[in-house]
Design a protein around this motif. Structure first.
Motif, PDB file in Angstrom:
ATOM      1  N   GLU A 295      66.632 -70.980 -12.849  1.00 32.45           N
ATOM      2  CA  GLU A 295      67.052 -69.599 -12.670  1.00 32.45           C
ATOM      3  C   GLU A 295      66.234 -68.952 -11.555  1.00 32.45           C
ATOM      4  O   GLU A 295      65.082 -69.336 -11.323  1.00 32.45           O
ATOM      5  CB  GLU A 295      66.861 -68.830 -13.977  1.00 32.45           C
ATOM      6  N   PRO A 296      66.794 -67.952 -10.856  1.00 31.55           N
ATOM      7  CA  PRO A 296      66.044 -67.286  -9.777  1.00 31.55           C
ATOM      8  C   PRO A 296      64.804 -66.585 -10.320  1.00 31.55           C
ATOM      9  O   PRO A 296      64.743 -66.215 -11.496  1.00 31.55           O
ATOM     10  CB  PRO A 296      67.047 -66.267  -9.218  1.00 31.55           C
ATOM     11  N   ALA A 297      63.817 -66.417  -9.473  1.00 34.06           N
ATOM     12  CA  ALA A 297      62.596 -65.692  -9.818  1.00 34.06           C
ATOM     13  C   ALA A 297      62.286 -64.712  -8.698  1.00 34.06           C
ATOM     14  O   ALA A 297      62.810 -64.823  -7.589  1.00 34.06           O
ATOM     15  CB  ALA A 297      61.433 -66.663 -10.024  1.00 34.06           C
TER      16      ALA A 297
ATOM     17  N   LYS B 180      62.973 -63.157  -3.277  1.00 36.42           N
ATOM     18  CA  LYS B 180      63.788 -63.815  -4.287  1.00 36.42           C
ATOM     19  C   LYS B 180      63.736 -65.327  -4.069  1.00 36.42           C
ATOM     20  O   LYS B 180      63.930 -65.816  -2.953  1.00 36.42           O
ATOM     21  CB  LYS B 180      65.237 -63.335  -4.206  1.00 36.42           C
ATOM     22  N   LEU B 181      63.451 -66.063  -5.140  1.00 38.88           N
ATOM     23  CA  LEU B 181      63.285 -67.511  -5.045  1.00 38.88           C
ATOM     24  C   LEU B 181      64.322 -68.231  -5.894  1.00 38.88           C
ATOM     25  O   LEU B 181      64.688 -67.767  -6.977  1.00 38.88           O
ATOM     26  CB  LEU B 181      61.883 -67.916  -5.516  1.00 38.88           C
ATOM     27  N   THR B 182      64.760 -69.381  -5.405  1.00 39.47           N
ATOM     28  CA  THR B 182      65.661 -70.241  -6.174  1.00 39.47           C
ATOM     29  C   THR B 182      65.152 -71.679  -6.096  1.00 39.47           C
ATOM     30  O   THR B 182      64.365 -72.026  -5.218  1.00 39.47           O
ATOM     31  CB  THR B 182      67.096 -70.192  -5.622  1.00 39.47           C
ATOM     32  N   GLY B 183      65.629 -72.494  -7.025  1.00 42.46           N
ATOM     33  CA  GLY B 183      65.270 -73.918  -7.011  1.00 42.46           C
ATOM     34  C   GLY B 183      63.787 -74.163  -7.154  1.00 42.46           C
ATOM     35  O   GLY B 183      63.209 -74.963  -6.412  1.00 42.46           O
ATOM     36  N   LEU B 184      63.166 -73.511  -8.119  1.00 37.79           N
ATOM     37  CA  LEU B 184      61.712 -73.568  -8.255  1.00 37.79           C
ATOM     38  C   LEU B 184      61.244 -74.922  -8.787  1.00 37.79           C
ATOM     39  O   LEU B 184      61.865 -75.516  -9.667  1.00 37.79           O
ATOM     40  CB  LEU B 184      61.215 -72.470  -9.196  1.00 37.79           C
TER      41      LEU B 184
ATOM     42  N   GLY C 214      39.288 -72.727  -7.953  1.00 38.43           N
ATOM     43  CA  GLY C 214      40.295 -73.692  -8.381  1.00 38.43           C
ATOM     44  C   GLY C 214      40.784 -73.504  -9.793  1.00 38.43           C
ATOM     45  O   GLY C 214      41.680 -74.233 -10.238  1.00 38.43           O
ATOM     46  N   ILE C 215      40.242 -72.534 -10.529  1.00 36.52           N
ATOM     47  CA  ILE C 215      40.653 -72.299 -11.913  1.00 36.52           C
ATOM     48  C   ILE C 215      41.753 -71.241 -11.939  1.00 36.52           C
ATOM     49  O   ILE C 215      41.683 -70.225 -11.250  1.00 36.52           O
ATOM     50  CB  ILE C 215      39.458 -71.844 -12.772  1.00 36.52           C
ATOM     51  N   ASN C 216      42.794 -71.479 -12.743  1.00 36.31           N
ATOM     52  CA  ASN C 216      43.940 -70.568 -12.901  1.00 36.31           C
ATOM     53  C   ASN C 216      44.721 -70.376 -11.595  1.00 36.31           C
ATOM     54  O   ASN C 216      45.286 -69.311 -11.340  1.00 36.31           O
ATOM     55  CB  ASN C 216      43.500 -69.224 -13.485  1.00 36.31           C
ATOM     56  N   VAL C 217      44.740 -71.426 -10.790  1.00 33.17           N
ATOM     57  CA  VAL C 217      45.600 -71.468  -9.611  1.00 33.17           C
ATOM     58  C   VAL C 217      46.987 -71.942 -10.055  1.00 33.17           C
ATOM     59  O   VAL C 217      47.117 -72.816 -10.913  1.00 33.17           O
ATOM     60  CB  VAL C 217      45.016 -72.406  -8.539  1.00 33.17           C
ATOM     61  N   PHE C 218      48.024 -71.349  -9.460  1.00 32.21           N
ATOM     62  CA  PHE C 218      49.400 -71.632  -9.855  1.00 32.21           C
ATOM     63  C   PHE C 218      50.232 -71.798  -8.587  1.00 32.21           C
ATOM     64  O   PHE C 218      50.300 -70.887  -7.759  1.00 32.21           O
ATOM     65  CB  PHE C 218      49.916 -70.472 -10.711  1.00 32.21           C
ATOM     66  N   THR C 219      50.835 -72.970  -8.387  1.00 29.41           N
ATOM     67  CA  THR C 219      51.632 -73.206  -7.180  1.00 29.41           C
ATOM     68  C   THR C 219      53.107 -73.378  -7.517  1.00 29.41           C
ATOM     69  O   THR C 219      53.467 -73.952  -8.552  1.00 29.41           O
ATOM     70  CB  THR C 219      51.146 -74.446  -6.408  1.00 29.41           C
ATOM     71  N   VAL C 220      53.946 -72.864  -6.615  1.00 24.28           N
ATOM     72  CA  VAL C 220      55.397 -72.909  -6.780  1.00 24.28           C
ATOM     73  C   VAL C 220      56.031 -73.310  -5.453  1.00 24.28           C
ATOM     74  O   VAL C 220      55.691 -72.757  -4.405  1.00 24.28           O
ATOM     75  CB  VAL C 220      55.949 -71.525  -7.206  1.00 24.28           C
ATOM     76  N   GLU C 221      56.931 -74.279  -5.503  1.00 25.13           N
ATOM     77  CA  GLU C 221      57.775 -74.608  -4.348  1.00 25.13           C
ATOM     78  C   GLU C 221      59.181 -74.126  -4.654  1.00 25.13           C
ATOM     79  O   GLU C 221      59.683 -74.305  -5.765  1.00 25.13           O
ATOM     80  CB  GLU C 221      57.768 -76.109  -4.086  1.00 25.13           C
ATOM     81  N   ALA C 222      59.827 -73.491  -3.659  1.00 29.57           N
ATOM     82  CA  ALA C 222      61.153 -72.925  -3.889  1.00 29.57           C
ATOM     83  C   ALA C 222      61.825 -72.666  -2.563  1.00 29.57           C
ATOM     84  O   ALA C 222      61.277 -72.947  -1.487  1.00 29.57           O
ATOM     85  CB  ALA C 222      61.015 -71.625  -4.689  1.00 29.57           C
ATOM     86  N   LYS C 223      63.018 -72.115  -2.637  1.00 30.61           N
ATOM     87  CA  LYS C 223      63.722 -71.657  -1.452  1.00 30.61           C
ATOM     88  C   LYS C 223      63.752 -70.139  -1.434  1.00 30.61           C
ATOM     89  O   LYS C 223      64.151 -69.507  -2.419  1.00 30.61           O
ATOM     90  CB  LYS C 223      65.146 -72.214  -1.416  1.00 30.61           C
TER      91      LYS C 223
ATOM     92  N   ALA D  22      59.829 -73.155   0.916  1.00 27.52           N
ATOM     93  CA  ALA D  22      58.504 -72.546   1.048  1.00 27.52           C
ATOM     94  C   ALA D  22      57.646 -72.931  -0.144  1.00 27.52           C
ATOM     95  O   ALA D  22      58.153 -73.315  -1.202  1.00 27.52           O
ATOM     96  CB  ALA D  22      58.615 -71.026   1.156  1.00 27.52           C
ATOM     97  N   LYS D  23      56.339 -72.838   0.052  1.00 30.59           N
ATOM     98  CA  LYS D  23      55.393 -73.090  -1.019  1.00 30.59           C
ATOM     99  C   LYS D  23      54.482 -71.882  -1.159  1.00 30.59           C
ATOM    100  O   LYS D  23      53.996 -71.337  -0.162  1.00 30.59           O
ATOM    101  CB  LYS D  23      54.546 -74.341  -0.733  1.00 30.59           C
ATOM    102  N   PHE D  24      54.262 -71.451  -2.400  1.00 32.02           N
ATOM    103  CA  PHE D  24      53.453 -70.269  -2.675  1.00 32.02           C
ATOM    104  C   PHE D  24      52.332 -70.635  -3.643  1.00 32.02           C
ATOM    105  O   PHE D  24      52.530 -71.432  -4.568  1.00 32.02           O
ATOM    106  CB  PHE D  24      54.314 -69.162  -3.288  1.00 32.02           C
TER     107      PHE D  24
END
Length: 294
Positions: free
Chosen positions: A29-31, A42-46, A128-137, A143-145
């Motif tokens: 689902e979009p985020a 707006k992100l899709t394909g996470l 490095g603690i509580n780092v959260f990475t997301v790849e999406a469109k 893009a990577k966040f």
């Protein structure tokens, strides 16, 4: 040193740990993400990376979906005062229940909104603690966040359709005292405490007992009045523990940190207990003592 386990059975997915019916895969689902500059995207394909892990102890090899076969994805949250070790106590929050993640870089905090539960707070005081990475469109652009990085980290991400965890059956409560001198070694309450073993290939198994070098496996039940971790030695793959049983019996026991099943060798990851927001994972070196809380 390795142990022989005879006469008892591993609990692959105990009823009290069973997952609810599979929600839509998180990421389908979009985020909405707010980047470091405050721009809403707006992100899709996470796809999720650092900061998440599979709850492989809930995996079902016959499951109909990837999440069911491998175990659902969970967000790893290390809370403030979660021991002094780099690898500390973490709360595993199913991503399907996560409504959003926010970072306050000035206060060095991470806040997780959870469906049906109060927000959970983590710390950014350790690199490095509580780092959260997301790849999406973002539109049609891959893009990577990264969140949790004080240089260019995103501010927040919100997910639609977060679902509360299904109610779990009643289970015994345990008090787990952790090694954290700054907070006077606090005790955390969890339910349905189990030992967690990791095997090659990413599989995991829960056990309702710990092996003992000499004697029968130690059942994790109310007959234990206190079990104190004296030492954990990764070189010998043994842990020394002081055991106090119902009736006042005391003894020092040696617990192997490995488990042989056929041609596979599992490693004791730690202890896992249920909490309202998911599960708490206590690596063995972070535990000072456990005892029934009821």
């Amino acid at each position: 040193m390795r142990s022989r386990w005879i006469g008892w059975t591993a609990l692959l997915i105990p009823a009290a740990f069973a997952a609810a019916a599979d929600p839509p895969a998180r990421g389908s689902e979009p985020a909405t993400l707010v980047d470091a500059a405050g721009k809403e995207i707006k992100l899709t394909g996470l796809k999720f990376g650092i900061g998440t892990r599979r709850l492989a102890f809930l995996a079902d090899a016959k499951g109909a979906t990837d999440d069911a076969r491998k175990g659902p994805l969970a967000l790893e949250l290390r809370e403030p005062l979660s021991t002094t070790f780099q690898k500390g106590v973490v709360t595993l929050i199913p991503l399907s229940s996560v409504a959003g993640v926010k970072y306050d870089y000035a206060k060095l905090t991470m806040s997780v909104s959870i469906a049906g539960q109060p927000d959970a707070v983590g710390t950014l005081q350790f690199r490095g603690i509580n780092v959260f990475t997301v790849e999406a469109k973002a539109g049609d652009v891959p893009a990577k966040f990264t969140g949790g990085s004080t240089k260019g980290g995103f501010r927040s991400i919100a997910f639609p359709g977060a679902r509360p965890l299904s109610p779990r059956p009643a289970a015994p409560k345990w008090s787990v005292q952790i090694v954290q001198p700054a907070a006077m070694d606090p005790a955390l309450t969890v339910r349905n405490l189990k030992a967690l073993y990791a095997f090659p290939g990413g599989t995991e198994q829960l056990m309702d007992a710990l092996p003992v070098r000499k004697g029968e496996p130690l059942q994790l039940n109310a007959k234990i009045k206190k079990l104190e971790i004296v030492a954990v030695d990764p070189n010998t793959r043994m842990a020394a523990m002081e055991l106090l049983l119902e009736g006042g019996t005391e003894r020092l026991i040696a617990v192997p940190l490995t488990l042989e099943q056929g041609k596979r060798t599992g490693v004791l990851t730690g202890l896992v207990g249920e909490v309202d927001s998911g599960w708490k994972l206590f690596p063995l070196h972070t535990v000072k003592a456990i005892k029934p809380a009821d």
